[in-house]
Scaffold this active site. Structure first.
Site, PDB file in Angstrom:
ATOM      1  CG  ASP A   1      -4.016   2.179   4.909  1.00 41.29           C
ATOM      2  OD1 ASP A   1      -3.915   1.046   4.416  1.00 41.29           O
ATOM      3  OD2 ASP A   1      -3.453   2.523   5.964  1.00 41.29           O
TER       4      ASP A   1
ATOM      5  CG  ASP B   1      -1.787   9.604  14.520  1.00 43.86           C
ATOM      6  OD1 ASP B   1      -2.033  10.010  13.365  1.00 43.86           O
ATOM      7  OD2 ASP B   1      -0.914   8.747  14.741  1.00 43.86           O
TER       8      ASP B   1
ATOM      9  CG  ASP C   1       0.430   0.397   5.204  1.00 38.33           C
ATOM     10  OD1 ASP C   1       0.510  -0.361   6.164  1.00 38.33           O
ATOM     11  OD2 ASP C   1       0.525   1.646   5.312  1.00 38.33           O
TER      12      ASP C   1
HETATM   13  P1  ATP Z   1       3.484   3.510   9.153  1.00 35.88           P
HETATM   14  O1  ATP Z   1       4.329   4.022   8.057  1.00 35.88           O
HETATM   15  O2  ATP Z   1       4.276   3.119  10.369  1.00 35.88           O
HETATM   16  O3  ATP Z   1       2.475   2.463   8.748  1.00 35.88           O
HETATM   17  P2  ATP Z   1       1.125   5.090   9.554  1.00 35.88           P
HETATM   18  O4  ATP Z   1       0.909   6.546   9.905  1.00 35.88           O
HETATM   19  O5  ATP Z   1       0.574   4.623   8.241  1.00 35.88           O
HETATM   20  O6  ATP Z   1       2.660   4.811   9.658  1.00 35.88           O
HETATM   21  P3  ATP Z   1      -0.622   3.141  10.750  1.00 35.88           P
HETATM   22  O7  ATP Z   1      -0.484   2.462  12.092  1.00 35.88           O
HETATM   23  O8  ATP Z   1      -0.570   2.329   9.515  1.00 35.88           O
HETATM   24  O9  ATP Z   1       0.526   4.246  10.735  1.00 35.88           O
HETATM   25  O10 ATP Z   1      -1.963   3.986  10.818  1.00 35.88           O
HETATM   26  C1  ATP Z   1      -2.615   4.489   9.663  1.00 35.88           C
HETATM   27  C2  ATP Z   1      -3.277   5.828   9.971  1.00 35.88           C
HETATM   28  O11 ATP Z   1      -4.280   5.680  10.968  1.00 35.88           O
HETATM   29  C3  ATP Z   1      -2.319   6.896  10.523  1.00 35.88           C
HETATM   30  O12 ATP Z   1      -1.649   7.578   9.492  1.00 35.88           O
HETATM   31  C4  ATP Z   1      -3.265   7.797  11.286  1.00 35.88           C
HETATM   32  O13 ATP Z   1      -3.912   8.700  10.416  1.00 35.88           O
HETATM   33  C5  ATP Z   1      -4.307   6.828  11.825  1.00 35.88           C
HETATM   34  N1  ATP Z   1      -4.034   6.365  13.204  1.00 35.88           N
HETATM   35  C6  ATP Z   1      -3.293   5.290  13.562  1.00 35.88           C
HETATM   36  N2  ATP Z   1      -3.280   5.138  14.914  1.00 35.88           N
HETATM   37  C7  ATP Z   1      -4.053   6.129  15.410  1.00 35.88           C
HETATM   38  C8  ATP Z   1      -4.435   6.502  16.738  1.00 35.88           C
HETATM   39  N3  ATP Z   1      -4.025   5.810  17.792  1.00 35.88           N
HETATM   40  N4  ATP Z   1      -5.251   7.587  16.875  1.00 35.88           N
HETATM   41  C9  ATP Z   1      -5.683   8.284  15.794  1.00 35.88           C
HETATM   42  N5  ATP Z   1      -5.331   7.973  14.525  1.00 35.88           N
HETATM   43  C10 ATP Z   1      -4.540   6.916  14.325  1.00 35.88           C
HETATM   44 MG    MG Z   2       0.572   2.556   7.682  1.00 34.81          MG
END
Ligand code: ATP
Ligand code: MG
Length: 456
Positions: free
Chosen positions: A70, A148, A68
């Site tokens: 964002d 994170d 995705d």
């Molecule tokens: P994926 O490819 O699995 O979607 P992602 O890193 O984009 O990986 P998401 O769950 O979509 O994961 O989260 C989007 C963003 O939000 C992350 O990249 C991170 O910056 C932030 N984030 C998500 N969960 C947390 C958390 N528990 N604490 C702090 N930041 C978080």
């Molecule tokens: Mg994501």
């Protein structure tokens, strides 16, 4: 590079980010979703700062296709709603705007935030947290530090197409390092699920976990039991589905997380000098990854049957399970009861647990019949059983992998197609039918058949 603030998310005094110009990175606009670009340009034209953020930038940098895209911006939710007419607000405390495009595409836009919701004082529904909600918006630096992992805190901007890096994420991407932003002890204590995110991204990318982050996980992994079951369950299935469940499990076992998530494996993973259970488990997760790597998605009952098989062998001596008579029935009931008990922390539906028990309880029978090697294949009486199809597919899957054990070899696409089609008759997702309707194809407490199975 500015040092991360000790708590990882308090406001930072004027940190200066590292800017990686277009000439020094490989992210190309060509690989960015058209609608995400439209949102970025529209915000720019309305006078706002807006960046592509999070996992999308990380994946683009690594040459992968992001799941995705964002966007974060200094525009407030109310302003976003005015700029994007076809949008809606979601979230109660931390309000996101979803922008809708023809064809069902949704781009999520958030306002830069000071803190992550889990780092808020009084996280939850307390009055303190509600008051803090007004004060939640922040600047880009704060938005980076509340994230994170360093590799998840990068911004990509569309003026000069450069990457903005506040936390050292680009260096960590180049060196293959997973590092928690700020003080890992504090960040894990605030939100233990972050430990699952550490091992997820390390496993997916074949990265090393940085030492301070790794040592803090050993201190905090038990705290995962404090998280809501639904969140743990979702995260766990995200990893089982992600095509890297085998390296994920290795890291989960080595960090102590695995036996916190699946405590019934503790005895067999910690005490077994021969590592038999660990080897069996990793082999089964390898099967899962191979299938998911082929673009198919295993249904939950098969995922769980593969996950629980090594446990059933160790705990219940599955290979020697009785196959006939009242003892067989008793064994099936025992297996079902134990599965009910051990899967409580994952909140698995009754119907799925029933199929898992069925697959495991009948596996020795299929092995026994196969060893007989009768001409013409499976005996007629077995083929007539209502459970035949499901169990035969499970058996073939395990057998196919014995025949072609190379970890990268594709599994017979026909078999994959068959096993990933919705389960025969009642889908595993469906609840057993109510009284008065046609009876369930398998029912744990009804008579007949090896597993209390009704013939149809
Ligand atoms: P994926 O490819 O699995 O979607 P992602 O890193 O984009 O990986 P998401 O769950 O979509 O994961 O989260 C989007 C963003 O939000 C992350 O990249 C991170 O910056 C932030 N984030 C998500 N969960 C947390 C958390 N528990 N604490 C702090 N930041 C978080
Ligand atoms: Mg994501």
């Amino acid at each position: 590079m500015p040092a991360a603030p000790e708590n990882g998310c308090l406001p930072v005094v004027d940190p200066v980010p590292r800017i990686i110009p277009r000439s020094e990175h490989a992210i190309s606009r060509k690989n960015i979703d058209r609608e995400a670009l439209k949102v970025l340009y529209r915000l720019r034209d309305a006078g706002h700062t807006a960046y592509l953020v999070g996992g999308g930038v990380r994946d683009l940098y690594l040459g992968k296709t992001p799941k995705d895209f964002d966007i974060s911006t200094d525009a407030r939710p109310g302003q976003l709603r005015k700029i994007f007419r076809n949008s809606r607000l979601i979230g109660r405390r931390f309000r996101l705007v979803q922008v809708f495009f023809p064809g069902g595409k949704i781009i999520e836009v958030s306002t830069f935030r000071r803190r992550n919701e889990y780092d808020e004082a009084g996280n939850g529904d307390s009055r303190e947290a509600v008051l803090a909600a007004d004060n939640t918006f922040g600047n880009p630096a704060e938005d980076a530090f509340r994230r994170d992992l360093t590799i998840n805190a990068l911004f990509y901007e569309i003026e000069n197409f450069s990457i903005i890096d506040y936390t050292g994420g680009v260096d960590d991407l180049n060196r293959g390092i997973i590092r928690m932003i700020g003080d890992p002890d504090r960040r894990f204590a605030r939100d233990p699920v972050r430990m699952l995110r550490v091992i997820r991204h390390a496993a997916r990318n074949n990265f090393m976990v940085e030492e301070k982050t790794w040592l803090a996980m050993a201190r905090h992994c038990q705290e995962l039991t404090l998280c809501p079951v639904s969140r743990i369950r979702d995260e766990f299935f995200r990893d089982l589905h992600g095509s890297a469940s085998q390296p994920w499990a290795r890291l989960a076992m080595d960090s102590g997380i695995f036996v916190v998530l699946l405590p019934f494996y503790k005895k067999y993973l910690l005490d077994d000098a021969a590592d038999t259970t660990r080897v069996r488990l990793l082999a089964n997760l390898g099967i899962i990854d191979r299938i998911h790597g082929q673009g198919a998605l295993l249904p939950d009952h098969l995922l769980l049957a593969l996950l629980l098989l090594p446990w059933a062998k160790a705990e219940l001596n599955l290979a020697a399970a009785p196959q006939k008579g009242p003892q067989a029935h008793q064994f099936s009931r025992l297996l079902r009861a134990r599965i009910d008990e051990i899967l409580v922390p994952l909140n698995i539906s009754r119907a799925v647990k029933e199929v898992v028990a069925l697959l495991l309880a009948n596996l020795p029978l299929f092995e026994q019949e196969d060893r007989k090697g009768s001409e013409g294949g499976w005996p007629k009486w077995l083929k007539k059983k209502s459970y035949f199809k499901d169990c035969e597919r499970f058996y073939r899957l395990l057998h196919e992998v014995d025949r072609s054990p190379q970890p990268l070899a594709p599994i017979d696409p026909e078999l994959v197609n068959e096993i990933t089609r919705p389960a025969s008759r009642k889908s595993a997702k469906r609840r057993p039918s109510h009284r008065g309707s046609r009876g369930p194809a398998f029912a744990s407490n009804s008579g007949g058949g090896i597993f209390g199975l009704k013939k149809r």
